[in-house]
Write a protein that holds these residues in place. Structure first.
Motif, PDB file in Angstrom:
ATOM      1  N   TYR A 164      -1.530  -8.445  -5.857  1.00 19.10           N
ATOM      2  CA  TYR A 164      -2.167  -7.371  -5.088  1.00 19.10           C
ATOM      3  C   TYR A 164      -1.688  -6.012  -5.586  1.00 19.10           C
ATOM      4  CZ  TYR A 164      -3.503  -4.506  -1.040  1.00 19.10           C
ATOM      5  OH  TYR A 164      -4.034  -3.532  -0.221  1.00 19.10           O
ATOM      6  N   TYR A 165      -0.378  -5.882  -5.814  1.00 23.43           N
ATOM      7  CA  TYR A 165       0.137  -4.613  -6.330  1.00 23.43           C
ATOM      8  C   TYR A 165      -0.455  -4.304  -7.705  1.00 23.43           C
ATOM      9  CZ  TYR A 165       3.029  -0.993  -8.287  1.00 23.43           C
ATOM     10  OH  TYR A 165       3.428   0.186  -8.889  1.00 23.43           O
ATOM     11  N   VAL A 166      -0.452  -5.305  -8.594  1.00 27.10           N
ATOM     12  CA  VAL A 166      -0.964  -5.086  -9.948  1.00 27.10           C
ATOM     13  C   VAL A 166      -2.405  -4.590  -9.908  1.00 27.10           C
ATOM     14  CG1 VAL A 166      -1.630  -6.278 -12.082  1.00 27.10           C
ATOM     15  CG2 VAL A 166       0.632  -6.670 -11.071  1.00 27.10           C
ATOM     16  N   LYS A 167      -3.203  -5.184  -9.032  1.00 28.84           N
ATOM     17  CA  LYS A 167      -4.603  -4.765  -8.909  1.00 28.84           C
ATOM     18  C   LYS A 167      -4.705  -3.352  -8.354  1.00 28.84           C
ATOM     19  CE  LYS A 167      -9.019  -6.117  -6.818  1.00 28.84           C
ATOM     20  NZ  LYS A 167      -9.714  -7.121  -5.972  1.00 28.84           N
ATOM     21  N   GLN A 168      -3.916  -3.047  -7.321  1.00 29.81           N
ATOM     22  CA  GLN A 168      -3.983  -1.721  -6.705  1.00 29.81           C
ATOM     23  C   GLN A 168      -3.474  -0.631  -7.641  1.00 29.81           C
ATOM     24  OE1 GLN A 168      -6.024  -2.805  -4.062  1.00 29.81           O
ATOM     25  NE2 GLN A 168      -5.002  -1.122  -3.008  1.00 29.81           N
ATOM     26  N   ALA A 169      -2.413  -0.945  -8.389  1.00 30.15           N
ATOM     27  CA  ALA A 169      -1.755   0.077  -9.206  1.00 30.15           C
ATOM     28  C   ALA A 169      -2.242   0.095 -10.647  1.00 30.15           C
ATOM     29  CB  ALA A 169      -0.243  -0.146  -9.181  1.00 30.15           C
ATOM     30  N   GLY A 170      -2.969  -0.938 -11.038  1.00 29.38           N
ATOM     31  CA  GLY A 170      -3.404  -1.002 -12.425  1.00 29.38           C
ATOM     32  C   GLY A 170      -2.243  -1.171 -13.390  1.00 29.38           C
ATOM     33  N   ALA A 171      -1.274  -2.026 -13.037  1.00 33.88           N
ATOM     34  CA  ALA A 171      -0.080  -2.211 -13.861  1.00 33.88           C
ATOM     35  C   ALA A 171      -0.440  -2.838 -15.203  1.00 33.88           C
ATOM     36  CB  ALA A 171       0.926  -3.089 -13.127  1.00 33.88           C
ATOM     37  N   GLY A 172       0.346  -2.527 -16.225  1.00 35.07           N
ATOM     38  CA  GLY A 172       0.048  -2.948 -17.587  1.00 35.07           C
ATOM     39  C   GLY A 172       0.522  -4.346 -17.927  1.00 35.07           C
ATOM     40  N   GLU A 173       0.342  -4.716 -19.199  1.00 34.29           N
ATOM     41  CA  GLU A 173       0.580  -6.097 -19.636  1.00 34.29           C
ATOM     42  C   GLU A 173       2.043  -6.506 -19.588  1.00 34.29           C
ATOM     43  OE1 GLU A 173       0.161  -6.902 -23.851  1.00 34.29           O
ATOM     44  OE2 GLU A 173       0.005  -4.746 -24.265  1.00 34.29           O
ATOM     45  N   HIS A 174       2.969  -5.553 -19.660  1.00 38.19           N
ATOM     46  CA  HIS A 174       4.393  -5.885 -19.659  1.00 38.19           C
ATOM     47  C   HIS A 174       4.998  -5.878 -18.252  1.00 38.19           C
ATOM     48  CE1 HIS A 174       4.521  -5.660 -24.023  1.00 38.19           C
ATOM     49  NE2 HIS A 174       3.930  -4.481 -23.976  1.00 38.19           N
ATOM     50  N   PHE A 175       4.165  -5.686 -17.244  1.00 38.97           N
ATOM     51  CA  PHE A 175       4.707  -5.475 -15.902  1.00 38.97           C
ATOM     52  C   PHE A 175       5.441  -6.711 -15.375  1.00 38.97           C
ATOM     53  CE2 PHE A 175       4.532  -4.882 -11.278  1.00 38.97           C
ATOM     54  CZ  PHE A 175       5.039  -3.581 -11.190  1.00 38.97           C
ATOM     55  N   ASP A 205       0.827  -1.207   0.000  1.00 38.86           N
ATOM     56  CA  ASP A 205       0.000   0.000   0.000  1.00 38.86           C
ATOM     57  C   ASP A 205       0.864   1.260   0.000  1.00 38.86           C
ATOM     58  OD1 ASP A 205      -2.318  -1.517   0.009  1.00 38.86           O
ATOM     59  OD2 ASP A 205      -2.588  -1.395   2.184  1.00 38.86           O
ATOM     60  N   ALA A 206       1.946   1.242   0.789  1.00 34.64           N
ATOM     61  CA  ALA A 206       2.845   2.397   0.814  1.00 34.64           C
ATOM     62  C   ALA A 206       3.478   2.617  -0.552  1.00 34.64           C
ATOM     63  CB  ALA A 206       3.918   2.210   1.877  1.00 34.64           C
ATOM     64  N   LEU A 207       3.824   1.532  -1.237  1.00 29.96           N
ATOM     65  CA  LEU A 207       4.384   1.674  -2.581  1.00 29.96           C
ATOM     66  C   LEU A 207       3.375   2.274  -3.555  1.00 29.96           C
ATOM     67  CD1 LEU A 207       6.545  -1.446  -3.539  1.00 29.96           C
ATOM     68  CD2 LEU A 207       7.291   0.881  -3.029  1.00 29.96           C
ATOM     69  N   THR A 208       2.125   1.842  -3.473  1.00 32.68           N
ATOM     70  CA  THR A 208       1.136   2.388  -4.403  1.00 32.68           C
ATOM     71  C   THR A 208       0.909   3.870  -4.151  1.00 32.68           C
ATOM     72  OG1 THR A 208      -0.702   1.659  -2.985  1.00 32.68           O
ATOM     73  CG2 THR A 208       0.006   0.157  -4.718  1.00 32.68           C
ATOM     74  N   VAL A 209       0.960   4.301  -2.886  1.00 32.21           N
ATOM     75  CA  VAL A 209       0.886   5.733  -2.585  1.00 32.21           C
ATOM     76  C   VAL A 209       2.068   6.460  -3.233  1.00 32.21           C
ATOM     77  CG1 VAL A 209       1.048   7.457  -0.739  1.00 32.21           C
ATOM     78  CG2 VAL A 209      -0.417   5.454  -0.452  1.00 32.21           C
ATOM     79  N   LEU A 210       3.262   5.912  -3.050  1.00 33.32           N
ATOM     80  CA  LEU A 210       4.464   6.516  -3.624  1.00 33.32           C
ATOM     81  C   LEU A 210       4.369   6.598  -5.140  1.00 33.32           C
ATOM     82  CD1 LEU A 210       7.394   7.524  -3.096  1.00 33.32           C
ATOM     83  CD2 LEU A 210       8.123   5.138  -3.290  1.00 33.32           C
ATOM     84  N   HIS A 211       3.830   5.559  -5.759  1.00 32.71           N
ATOM     85  CA  HIS A 211       3.816   5.485  -7.219  1.00 32.71           C
ATOM     86  C   HIS A 211       2.707   6.318  -7.852  1.00 32.71           C
ATOM     87  CE1 HIS A 211       6.167   1.428  -6.981  1.00 32.71           C
ATOM     88  NE2 HIS A 211       6.879   2.471  -6.622  1.00 32.71           N
ATOM     89  N   ARG A 212       1.789   6.824  -7.040  1.00 31.60           N
ATOM     90  CA  ARG A 212       0.784   7.748  -7.573  1.00 31.60           C
ATOM     91  C   ARG A 212       1.301   9.188  -7.616  1.00 31.60           C
ATOM     92  NH1 ARG A 212      -3.049   4.839  -3.872  1.00 31.60           N
ATOM     93  NH2 ARG A 212      -4.015   3.185  -5.127  1.00 31.60           N
ATOM     94  N   LEU A 213       2.432   9.423  -6.988  1.00 36.11           N
ATOM     95  CA  LEU A 213       3.001  10.765  -6.960  1.00 36.11           C
ATOM     96  C   LEU A 213       3.727  11.060  -8.269  1.00 36.11           C
ATOM     97  CD1 LEU A 213       4.610  10.653  -3.394  1.00 36.11           C
ATOM     98  CD2 LEU A 213       2.525  11.882  -4.043  1.00 36.11           C
TER      99      LEU A 213
END
Length: 327
Positions: free
Chosen positions: A240-251, A117-125
């Motif tokens: 869980y990260y992919v779902k939270q962050a909406g990561a793409g097909e190449h992730f 969760d902390a990473l997804t917050v960081l990655h939205r910045l």
């Protein structure tokens, strides 16, 4: 761990309003930095000594301020003299993620989810005021493997082919890391402090932050060099990260690329810590890192690098890191 206090410590504390404080040396990390717990009555603080010319605390101060300004939890700075390498900072306590999840395994998934969760917050910045994680930096780091591990086993390898293999593998990923996210570069269970149910996780060891690919810190957390993360937990937290962050097909492919790059780098660093810095204890961690590297190399995106390893590193020196070290 040395109990000898660095010159200038007492003068810095006195000038910072902590004269007469008790000083307790703490275990260090894989750098020249040293840490001390400071007690003055009921007050507690941490003291970091990052001595020049080997260390410079200025990046730590700069990145910490950016993290705090953007809603993440870096230690608050109480006093500093960056020119002399002194930083007095908030004491986050003793509850590190590593020891906590080892002691309370039933909480492991929940604690890892909070770290995600902390990473997804960081990655939205937006990207931070940092340099980009460039091809030259990725390759420089990967070369630590051929510069340190291979000579330590007496291996004569194809250095140019190694560089070209990494450039081929990483070139496909670089466009997907622009404009990039803040990459802390050492986001794992020994650098995450648990501050209590009402607090965010405390972050440590972020002074080398760059702007790069969001998969980098995720792989740092889930392919941890210092503790075992089960394949089941890694898969669950990746999803869980992919779902939270909406990561793409190449992730997933990029995750494997960065896992292999990071693990190759770490193997080299751990040998360097032994050969150059006299810290042989890091050799015991290499088998875990090798095993992670081997898994990453099975992804089709790593085929050129996997082929190089197959041609240059004998099987008995892989995974278990067997064979004779060249002292």
């Amino acid at each position: 761990m040395s109990d000898i206090l660095p010159d200038g410590l007492e003068a810095f504390l006195a000038g910072s309003g902590w004269a007469g404080a008790a000083v307790e040396p703490l275990a260090g990390d894989a750098s020249f930095r040293r840490y001390f717990r400071i007690r003055l009555g009921e007050k507690l603080a941490m003291l970091m000594h990052a001595p020049p010319p080997q260390e410079d605390p200025t990046p730590f101060l700069r990145v910490g301020k950016w993290l705090d300004d953007n809603g993440l939890r870096a230690p608050r700075i109480l006093a500093q003299d960056a020119g002399q390498g002194w930083v007095l900072l908030e004491d986050f306590g003793d509850v590190r993620m590593h020891e906590y999840v080892d002691a309370w395994p039933a909480d492991e998934e929940a604690v890892y989810r909070t770290a995600i969760d902390a990473l997804t917050v960081l990655h939205r910045l937006p990207p931070g005021p940092f340099l980009d994680y460039s091809m030259s930096e990725y390759v420089r780091e990967a070369r630590l493997f051929t510069e340190w591990y291979c000579p330590a086993h007496g291996l004569v390898v194809d250095h140019d082919g190694y560089t070209k293999a990494w450039e081929t593998v990483l070139a496909q990923m670089l466009p997907r890391q622009r404009p990039g996210v803040c990459v802390l570069r050492d986001y794992h269970a020994e650098n995450i402090m648990l501050l209590g149910s009402t607090e965010k996780q405390g972050l440590l060891d972020f002074q080398d932050a760059l702007n790069g690919h969001p998969a980098y810190d995720l792989v740092s957390l889930l392919q941890d060099a210092r503790r075992d993360v089960s394949a089941e937990l890694e898969t669950a937290m990746f999803d869980y990260y992919v779902k939270q962050a909406g990561a793409g097909e190449h992730f997933l492919a990029d995750y494997a690329r960065l896992g292999a790059q990071r693990n190759a780098k770490i193997v080299g660093i751990f040998v360097r810590l032994w050969k150059r810095d006299g810290k042989p204890r890091y050799l015991d961690l290499i088998p875990r890192v090798w095993a992670q590297l081997e898994r990453d190399l099975t992804h089709p995106a790593l085929e050129p690098v996997a082929a190089w390893f197959a041609a240059n590193v004998p099987a008995d020196l892989r995974a278990a890191s067997g064979g004779k070290w060249q002292v």
